[in-house]
Design a protein around this motif. Structure first.
Motif, PDB file in Angstrom:
ATOM      1  N   GLU A 431       0.919  -0.833   0.107  1.00 53.98           N
ATOM      2  CA  GLU A 431      -0.430   0.171  -0.214  1.00 53.98           C
ATOM      3  C   GLU A 431       1.171   1.355   0.224  1.00 53.98           C
ATOM      4  O   GLU A 431       2.550   1.587   0.629  1.00 53.98           O
ATOM      5  CB  GLU A 431      -0.785   0.078   1.125  1.00 53.98           C
ATOM      6  N   PHE A 432       0.254   1.948  -0.764  1.00 52.17           N
ATOM      7  CA  PHE A 432       0.836   3.349  -0.442  1.00 52.17           C
ATOM      8  C   PHE A 432      -0.053   4.704  -0.642  1.00 52.17           C
ATOM      9  O   PHE A 432      -1.652   4.599  -0.433  1.00 52.17           O
ATOM     10  CB  PHE A 432       1.816   3.683  -1.856  1.00 52.17           C
ATOM     11  N   THR A 433       0.348   5.709   0.251  1.00 48.64           N
ATOM     12  CA  THR A 433      -0.668   7.337  -0.086  1.00 48.64           C
ATOM     13  C   THR A 433      -0.014   7.807  -1.205  1.00 48.64           C
ATOM     14  O   THR A 433       1.307   7.905  -1.509  1.00 48.64           O
ATOM     15  CB  THR A 433      -0.690   7.870   1.658  1.00 48.64           C
ATOM     16  N   ILE A 434      -0.647   8.461  -2.168  1.00 46.96           N
ATOM     17  CA  ILE A 434      -0.280   9.247  -2.870  1.00 46.96           C
ATOM     18  C   ILE A 434      -0.853  11.175  -2.455  1.00 46.96           C
ATOM     19  O   ILE A 434      -1.991  11.542  -2.399  1.00 46.96           O
ATOM     20  CB  ILE A 434      -0.702   9.056  -4.748  1.00 46.96           C
ATOM     21  N   GLU A 435       0.121  12.258  -2.802  1.00 48.25           N
ATOM     22  CA  GLU A 435      -0.779  13.060  -2.811  1.00 48.25           C
ATOM     23  C   GLU A 435      -0.098  14.071  -4.837  1.00 48.25           C
ATOM     24  O   GLU A 435       0.523  13.532  -5.004  1.00 48.25           O
ATOM     25  CB  GLU A 435       0.480  14.177  -1.859  1.00 48.25           C
ATOM     26  N   GLU A 440      -2.215  24.491 -11.360  1.00 51.23           N
ATOM     27  CA  GLU A 440      -2.393  25.359 -10.604  1.00 51.23           C
ATOM     28  C   GLU A 440      -2.557  25.668  -8.756  1.00 51.23           C
ATOM     29  O   GLU A 440      -3.824  26.076  -8.422  1.00 51.23           O
ATOM     30  CB  GLU A 440      -3.529  25.782 -11.746  1.00 51.23           C
ATOM     31  N   LYS A 441      -1.828  24.834  -8.528  1.00 47.93           N
ATOM     32  CA  LYS A 441      -1.965  24.673  -7.552  1.00 47.93           C
ATOM     33  C   LYS A 441      -2.598  24.153  -6.186  1.00 47.93           C
ATOM     34  O   LYS A 441      -3.496  23.549  -4.870  1.00 47.93           O
ATOM     35  CB  LYS A 441      -1.595  25.831  -6.342  1.00 47.93           C
ATOM     36  N   ASN A 442      -3.930  23.126  -6.956  1.00 51.63           N
ATOM     37  CA  ASN A 442      -4.750  22.673  -6.904  1.00 51.63           C
ATOM     38  C   ASN A 442      -3.968  21.249  -6.790  1.00 51.63           C
ATOM     39  O   ASN A 442      -3.041  20.718  -7.149  1.00 51.63           O
ATOM     40  CB  ASN A 442      -5.673  21.717  -8.196  1.00 51.63           C
ATOM     41  N   SER A 495       0.075  -4.834 -17.378  1.00 50.10           N
ATOM     42  CA  SER A 495       0.025  -5.004 -16.097  1.00 50.10           C
ATOM     43  C   SER A 495      -0.149  -3.317 -15.657  1.00 50.10           C
ATOM     44  O   SER A 495      -0.098  -2.885 -14.323  1.00 50.10           O
ATOM     45  CB  SER A 495       0.927  -5.639 -14.722  1.00 50.10           C
ATOM     46  N   ALA A 496       0.122  -2.803 -16.099  1.00 53.29           N
ATOM     47  CA  ALA A 496      -0.334  -1.065 -15.707  1.00 53.29           C
ATOM     48  C   ALA A 496      -1.240  -1.311 -15.388  1.00 53.29           C
ATOM     49  O   ALA A 496      -2.466  -0.964 -15.693  1.00 53.29           O
ATOM     50  CB  ALA A 496      -0.608   0.015 -17.449  1.00 53.29           C
ATOM     51  N   ARG A 497      -1.048   0.120 -14.078  1.00 51.14           N
ATOM     52  CA  ARG A 497      -2.636   0.481 -13.430  1.00 51.14           C
ATOM     53  C   ARG A 497      -2.873   1.867 -12.917  1.00 51.14           C
ATOM     54  O   ARG A 497      -1.963   2.648 -13.772  1.00 51.14           O
ATOM     55  CB  ARG A 497      -2.805   0.023 -11.634  1.00 51.14           C
ATOM     56  N   THR A 498      -4.417   2.378 -12.902  1.00 52.36           N
ATOM     57  CA  THR A 498      -4.377   4.115 -13.959  1.00 52.36           C
ATOM     58  C   THR A 498      -4.329   4.838 -12.429  1.00 52.36           C
ATOM     59  O   THR A 498      -5.527   3.840 -11.509  1.00 52.36           O
ATOM     60  CB  THR A 498      -5.868   4.325 -15.160  1.00 52.36           C
ATOM     61  N   ILE A 499      -4.264   5.605 -12.781  1.00 55.48           N
ATOM     62  CA  ILE A 499      -5.161   6.663 -11.134  1.00 55.48           C
ATOM     63  C   ILE A 499      -5.638   7.474 -11.824  1.00 55.48           C
ATOM     64  O   ILE A 499      -4.637   8.905 -12.360  1.00 55.48           O
ATOM     65  CB  ILE A 499      -3.868   6.707  -9.738  1.00 55.48           C
ATOM     66  N   ASP A 500      -6.654   8.199 -11.532  1.00 50.81           N
ATOM     67  CA  ASP A 500      -7.370   9.342 -11.998  1.00 50.81           C
ATOM     68  C   ASP A 500      -7.862   9.698 -10.879  1.00 50.81           C
ATOM     69  O   ASP A 500      -8.479  10.310  -9.721  1.00 50.81           O
ATOM     70  CB  ASP A 500      -9.211   8.369 -12.479  1.00 50.81           C
ATOM     71  N   VAL A 501      -7.147  11.447 -11.892  1.00 51.26           N
ATOM     72  CA  VAL A 501      -6.719  12.153 -10.736  1.00 51.26           C
ATOM     73  C   VAL A 501      -8.387  12.875 -10.703  1.00 51.26           C
ATOM     74  O   VAL A 501      -8.425  13.713  -8.685  1.00 51.26           O
ATOM     75  CB  VAL A 501      -5.605  12.824 -11.684  1.00 51.26           C
ATOM     76  N   GLU A 502      -8.935  12.965 -11.573  1.00 56.53           N
ATOM     77  CA  GLU A 502     -10.682  13.445 -11.436  1.00 56.53           C
ATOM     78  C   GLU A 502     -11.137  12.326 -10.182  1.00 56.53           C
ATOM     79  O   GLU A 502     -11.726  13.142  -9.492  1.00 56.53           O
ATOM     80  CB  GLU A 502     -11.066  13.115 -12.790  1.00 56.53           C
ATOM     81  N   SER A 503     -10.848  11.750 -10.142  1.00 53.03           N
ATOM     82  CA  SER A 503     -11.643  10.993  -9.556  1.00 53.03           C
ATOM     83  C   SER A 503     -11.260  10.932  -7.401  1.00 53.03           C
ATOM     84  O   SER A 503     -11.917  10.616  -6.980  1.00 53.03           O
ATOM     85  CB  SER A 503     -11.435   9.109  -9.649  1.00 53.03           C
ATOM     86  N   ALA A 504     -10.711  11.314  -7.664  1.00 53.40           N
ATOM     87  CA  ALA A 504      -9.287  11.816  -6.792  1.00 53.40           C
ATOM     88  C   ALA A 504      -9.958  12.643  -6.039  1.00 53.40           C
ATOM     89  O   ALA A 504      -9.445  12.440  -4.791  1.00 53.40           O
ATOM     90  CB  ALA A 504      -7.738  11.087  -6.490  1.00 53.40           C
ATOM     91  N   LEU A 506      -8.850  16.127  -7.337  1.00 48.92           N
ATOM     92  CA  LEU A 506      -7.738  16.908  -8.395  1.00 48.92           C
ATOM     93  C   LEU A 506      -9.441  18.039  -8.822  1.00 48.92           C
ATOM     94  O   LEU A 506      -9.707  17.402  -9.955  1.00 48.92           O
ATOM     95  CB  LEU A 506      -7.385  16.627  -8.927  1.00 48.92           C
ATOM     96  N   ALA A 507      -9.606  19.297  -8.133  1.00 46.93           N
ATOM     97  CA  ALA A 507      -9.923  19.805  -8.669  1.00 46.93           C
ATOM     98  C   ALA A 507      -9.617  20.465 -10.485  1.00 46.93           C
ATOM     99  O   ALA A 507      -8.620  20.437 -10.438  1.00 46.93           O
ATOM    100  CB  ALA A 507     -11.145  21.616  -7.963  1.00 46.93           C
TER     101      ALA A 507
END
Length: 807
Positions: A431-435, A440-442, A495-504, A506-507
């Motif tokens: 597991e990890f956390t992601i920032e 634009e600083k969002n 085996s690439a995995r996607t991180i959707d910043v919009e679903s996360a 990110l405005a």
């Protein structure tokens, strides 16, 4: 009966053997600061989607080097290709990896430097799926299999991406010695590899020098193992196969121990000719790997499975793993992200953890597993040691397992979460956390959340939910970070995995930004990688690619950001967002004082170290800072605790007082006051060195001379629980009895080792002395059985320990 290996099969308990003698203590291992190393990790190779990988290895020294090059598949880090390169002084070897007709990686080279096998230059070298496949089966009754996941048994697809390790194995001064037949001098392997007028002198001789002394017969050795009902030791000096290319006392012609700190510069490039894209990727160089060790092995199975990145202390061992990981671990990985489907601009991250496999790939009788009975923290030199872990249940039913294999593991899972074999799903989630940030600083942040609804290392028969998206599931991972899920496919990873910043959350509408992955383990993770950016313009002659290395936050006591207790420029104890200070490192399970963690009050230790640093005139701080900056953390901690001749450091008396407390507790009762004082010195001495006669991992139990004191030696000192035996037994006799005791019952060895690892030193020593209800008697009973006339003394020992425990 199902068995796993060709020459490695066992039906009876697997003994704990004393480690073979190996050279002196290795130096500190750290991330190299000059771009070269004695071990180098290339974080990614691929032949997917038309990608090719170019490799360039340079010997930056005036000495000759024997080098091991190994390709590891991405899922579990299993070896799928390996070969040796003999580099003469200042030599360069180049090669490239592309897809063969059937899609598997195929290595080609036009370089003239000598290789083993020699046919690489003329025929190339194909990657093999043997390392994770069934290779022999007789009517389902006898199965020789290296499988770790049913679905990929024999899969060529699994070969197509992964990472590469390039390891110095041995070194010869200059070009070595020329032949002199008149005086019976055959000449050095390095001399035959030396270029003259652009070509090596004799690559055929070099290739022959890497052949094993005695060729192994696969089926013959399997039969021998079955008939003897015990795994046979791997043949040759330190399990090397005794090639001529390995120098020994009787063979001066091979390569000797590694002496250069950073001899290898490795460059790699990803090229896609169809798409018109190419990018050079940064390698990860490690300094001081294998220092003063000879790691040369024969280029034949099984000898060519070594060395590995964990072999810094010697062949067929992971005893140096903690030292390596402490030197190269990272707490976070940061880079930009840029994915815009409208402009066909995309990027993907590669995050590779090159030591993960030594924690999660555990299979007792599977020689290809990174941790097994030949390669674990207590093993060395090809001898069978211990019974690590549960064999993978996908091909070896639990009903057929001898109960000895259900013992606690000698392969440390931490700092990872779950073993690769568990669940037969081909993953080992971490597991990890992601920032997440745009330009634009969002900002947005994703926690991992619970990946599993139950304990992280449950038996594989209990099927659990799939891993969450925010976890790194393989040894080499590809992450696609961007807005939405329909993002460009850059590396064509299966085996690439996607991180959707919009679903996360990110405005905004930015299609680019940057991100930081934080690992949840306090000690961090060895990690390396890069971001590959690609921009397409509809014309392969105009397309472009760019690879940029990640930025890392590495554990350092010099980092005061978020440090809970900083003193001067040193962090004494870290905070929630800090990788750990001096006390954290000292008391963690792999730290020098790890076995004391359950015996000492951490707050008191923090206060003692803070007081020492605050009263320092600047000398101690300057020395500590210099050592830590140079990557010599172990040496800095040793100075802090044991002091030096100039009076710097020296906390051992204070720590002894902390251990003794008001009434001495269990430790002083077992060791005596002098023993407690000597304990600190014993913990800082490498148990795998040739000065130690008996050890459990890096913990020395019986020293080899008066300057090297082990834990059992301390029991014989004045006030120690075995003091009455000091006139009856020599140190050598104690070592022999201890070895016999641990050999005869792996359960006792595992019990003691795990108590030490959990910081329960008093309980561990007690178990070592008297055993427990579920094992045979311990050392005290073994002494009585051996000498036969010490009944009263042994009874007194047992009664005394019983009183200590409140019995």
């Amino acid at each position: 009966m199902n068995t796993l290996l060709a020459r490695w099969c066992g039906c009876v308990i697997l003994p704990l053997l004393l480690l073979a003698v190996i050279p002196g203590k290795a130096g500190a291992v750290s991330v190299s600061t000059n771009g070269s190393g004695s071990a180098v990790v290339v974080p990614y190779y691929s032949v997917n989607g038309g990608w090719e990988t170019l490799l360039n290895i340079t010997n930056t020294t005036s000495n000759s080097l024997a080098v091991k090059v190994r390709l590891h598949e991405a899922r579990n880090g299993r070896s799928v290709m390996n070969f040796n390169v003999a580099l003469s002084p200042l030599d360069v070897w180049t090669g490239y990896i592309q897809a063969d007709a059937d899609g598997r990686p195929f290595l080609r080279t036009t370089d003239s430097s000598c290789t083993s096998p020699i046919t690489i230059g003329s025929e190339g070298l194909r990657a093999s799926e043997q390392g994770y496949s069934t290779v022999f089966d007789l009517l389902g009754l006898v199965s020789v299999s290296f499988r770790d996941h049913d679905a990929t048994d024999g899969s060529i697809e699994r070969l197509r991406e992964g990472y590469i390790t390039v390891l110095a194995m041995g070194e010869t001064l200059g070009e070595g010695t020329a032949p002199d037949p008149a005086n019976s001098i055959r000449g050095s392997t390095a001399w035959f590899a030396k270029h003259v007028d652009g070509l090596p002198r004799n690559c055929q001789q070099v290739a022959e020098d890497f052949e094993p002394e005695e060729a192994g017969n696969f089926l013959q050795v399997l039969l021998e193992s079955l008939l003897s009902q015990t795994p046979l030791a791997i043949r040759g000096d330190q399990g090397s196969g005794n090639p001529v290319a390995r120098a020994t006392s009787s063979n001066p012609w091979g390569y000797g121990p590694i002496s250069s700190r950073t001899p290898l510069k490795v460059n790699a490039t990803l090229v896609n000719r169809t798409r018109g894209t190419a990018a050079g990727i940064d390698s990860f160089p490690i300094a001081d790997y294998g220092q003063n060790r000879n790691l040369v092995t024969a280029q034949a199975f099984p000898f060519n499975l070594e060395p590995t990145l964990a072999s810094s202390n010697g062949l067929w061992s992971t005893s140096g793993l903690a030292q390596i990981e402490a030197g190269i671990a990272a707490n976070s990985v940061a880079n930009e992200w840029s994915n815009n489907p409208n402009t066909d601009a995309g990027s993907e991250w590669v995050v590779t953890m090159p030591t993960k496999r030594f924690h999660v790939d555990e299979d007792a009788l599977n020689l290809h597993a990174a941790c097994n009975v030949y390669r674990n923290s207590r093993s060395s030199g090809g001898a069978v040691v211990g019974a690590p872990g549960l064999p993978y249940l996908g091909f070896n039913p639990l009903t057929l397992l001898p109960p000895e294999l259900l013992l606690l593991s000698t392969c440390p899972l931490e700092p990872f979460n779950r073993r690769f074999q568990a669940g037969n799903n081909g993953v080992s989630p971490m597991e990890f956390t992601i920032e997440l940030y745009d330009r634009e600083k969002n900002a947005a942040a994703l926690d991992t959340g619970p990946i599993f609804p139950v304990a992280p290392d449950i038996p594989p028969l209990l099927v659990v939910s799939p891993p969450a998206a925010r976890s790194l599931v393989h040894s080499a991972n590809v992450l696609r970070i961007g807005r939405g899920t329909n993002l460009p496919n850059v590396l064509n990873s299966s085996s690439a995995r996607t991180i959707d910043v919009e679903s996360a959350g990110l405005a905004g509408d930015q299609a680019a930004g940057w991100a930081r992955i934080r690992f949840t383990a306090a000690t961090g993770h060895p990690a390396t990688g890069f971001i590959l950016k690609e921009r397409k313009f509809g014309d392969a002659t105009k397309n472009m690619g760019q690879a940029l290395a990640h930025a890392y936050q590495r554990p350092s006591v010099l980092n005061l950001e978020n440090c809970r207790v900083p003193v001067s420029n040193l962090c004494v104890i870290g905070g929630n967002m800090h990788s750990g200070g001096i006390v954290d490192i000292l008391l963690r399970p792999t730290g020098p004082l790890g076995p004391l963690a359950g015996e000492i009050n951490a707050d008191d230790l923090v206060e003692a170290i803070a007081t020492l640093l605050q009263n320092d005139d600047g000398s101690l701080n300057a020395i500590l800072t210099g050592l830590i900056t140079d990557g010599q953390l172990q040496e800095a901690l040793e100075l802090l605790i044991l002091g030096d001749a100039q009076g710097n450091g020296d906390l051992q008396d204070i720590i002894s007082a902390l251990l003794l407390g008001d009434n001495g507790g269990g430790l002083v009762g077992i060791l005596g006051p002098q023993g407690v004082a000597g304990l600190l010195q014993a913990l800082f001495i490498d148990g795998t060195s040739d000065a130690c006669q008996a050890n459990l991992g890096t913990l020395c139990l019986v020293g080899g001379d008066s300057d090297h004191i082990g834990l059992v030696d301390l029991l014989l000192l004045e006030g120690g629980v075995l003091e009455a035996l000091s006139d009856e037994l020599t140190q050598e006799e104690i070592a022999q009895i201890l070895g016999d005791t641990l050999e005869s019952d792996g359960a006792l060895a595992n019990l003691v080792a795990n108590l030490f690892a959990q910081g329960q030193l008093a309980d561990g020593l007690t178990a070592l002395l008297i055993g427990d209800a579920d094992t045979q008697g311990g050392l005290a009973q073994a002494i009585e059985d051996t000498l036969g006339n010490l009944g009263d003394i042994v009874e007194d020992i047992l009664a005394f320990i019983s009183r200590l425990l409140g019995g």
